[in-house]
Design a protein around this motif. Structure first.
Motif, short mmCIF file in Angstrom:
data_model
loop_
_atom_site.label_atom_id
_atom_site.label_comp_id
_atom_site.label_asym_id
_atom_site.label_seq_id
_atom_site.Cartn_x
_atom_site.Cartn_y
_atom_site.Cartn_z
N LEU A 114 9.23 -2.51 -4.92
CA LEU A 114 8.03 -2.09 -5.63
C LEU A 114 7.01 -3.21 -5.53
O LEU A 114 7.32 -4.36 -5.86
N HIS A 115 5.81 -2.89 -5.08
CA HIS A 115 4.70 -3.84 -5.20
C HIS A 115 4.24 -3.73 -6.64
O HIS A 115 3.80 -2.66 -7.07
N VAL A 116 4.37 -4.80 -7.40
CA VAL A 116 4.05 -4.77 -8.82
C VAL A 116 2.55 -4.57 -8.98
O VAL A 116 1.76 -5.38 -8.50
N PRO A 117 2.17 -3.48 -9.65
CA PRO A 117 0.73 -3.23 -9.82
C PRO A 117 0.10 -4.24 -10.77
O PRO A 117 0.75 -4.75 -11.67
N ASP A 118 -1.16 -4.54 -10.52
CA ASP A 118 -1.90 -5.40 -11.43
C ASP A 118 -2.00 -4.71 -12.78
O ASP A 118 -2.03 -3.48 -12.86
N GLY A 172 7.39 4.30 -8.03
CA GLY A 172 6.61 3.65 -6.98
C GLY A 172 7.40 2.78 -6.03
O GLY A 172 6.82 2.14 -5.14
N PHE A 173 8.72 2.73 -6.18
CA PHE A 173 9.53 1.97 -5.24
C PHE A 173 9.54 2.69 -3.89
O PHE A 173 9.42 3.92 -3.84
N GLU A 174 9.69 1.92 -2.83
CA GLU A 174 9.82 2.49 -1.49
C GLU A 174 11.13 2.02 -0.88
O GLU A 174 11.61 0.92 -1.19
#
Length: 170
Positions: free
Chosen positions: A150-154, A127-129
Motif C-alpha cells: 500500500l502506498h500510504v496516502p497523505d 488500496g493494497f496491490e
C-alpha cells in the motif's frame, strides 16, 4: 457489535496467543516472538475487545514500522470467528495504516495466505496491490503467500468553516 481498541501490552500476550494458536493452528507465532514484538518500540500492536469486557480480546493486529522508516510491515492480524464480518479487521487495518502515516511510513507491505480470499479482498479494498508470490511461505502447510503493498496516502486536510469562508472571499 462494538469493540474498543487499545495498544497491546505485555499482559495481553497470553490472550493474544490463545487466539493465535486457535486461528493459525499450524503456523502460529511463538509466545516469545509475540511478546518481543508487543514490547518492541518499533512495533505497534492493537487489541480489540467488547467495551464492557476489556480482558476478552476478540482481535489483534501488529505493525512493524520504526519511526522515520519509509517502509512498514503488517506483522499479523487476527479476528475471532464470531467477530468476523462486522468490519473489525478493516478498523484494525485502518488504525495500523494511520499509525504508519504518523511514523513517516510511505509504503506498507504484508503477506497474505493465497488460500484466504476474504483477507485478500479486504486488503484490495483498502488500496493494497499485489506484488508477487512467495511459494510455500506458510509452513508446514506449504501455502503460498501473496505479497501486497500500500502506498500510504497523505493525510487529508480539512478546512474549518472559517478557513473555507476566507478562501471563498479571496
Amino acid at each position: 457489535m462494538t469493540w474498543q481498541l487499545r495498544r497491546a501490552r505485555a499482559a495481553d500476550v497470553d490472550a493474544i496467543m490463545a487466539l493465535e494458536t486457535r486461528i493459525f493452528v499450524n503456523d502460529a507465532w511463538s509466545a516469545e516472538a509475540m511478546a518481543q514484538d508487543v514490547a518492541n518500540p518499533n512495533c505497534y500492536y492493537l487489541v480489540a475487545f467488547p467495551p464492557d469486557e476489556p480482558d476478552r480480546i476478540e482481535a489483534y493486529a501488529g505493525l512493524q514500522a520504526p519511526r522515520g522508516a519509509h517502509e512498514g510491515d503488517v506483522q499479523t492480524i487476527a479476528v475471532t470467528e464470531q467477530a468476523r464480518g462486522h468490519g473489525l479487521g478493516r478498523t484494525l487495518m485502518l488504525s495500523l495504516i494511520a499509525e504508519a502515516r504518523k511514523r513517516g511510513v510511505r509504503e506498507v507491505f504484508l503477506e497474505v495466505r493465497a488460500d484466504n480470499p476474504s483477507a485478500q479482498a479486504l486488503y484490495l479494498r483498502l488500496g493494497f496491490e499485489e506484488l508477487g508470490l512467495r511459494r510455500g511461505y506458510y509452513q508446514p502447510d506449504n501455502v503460498d503467500a501473496i505479497v501486497m503493498r500500500l502506498h500510504v496516502p497523505d493525510p487529508e486536510m480539512q478546512m474549518t468553516p472559517a478557513e473555507a469562508a476566507a478562501e471563498a472571499t479571496e
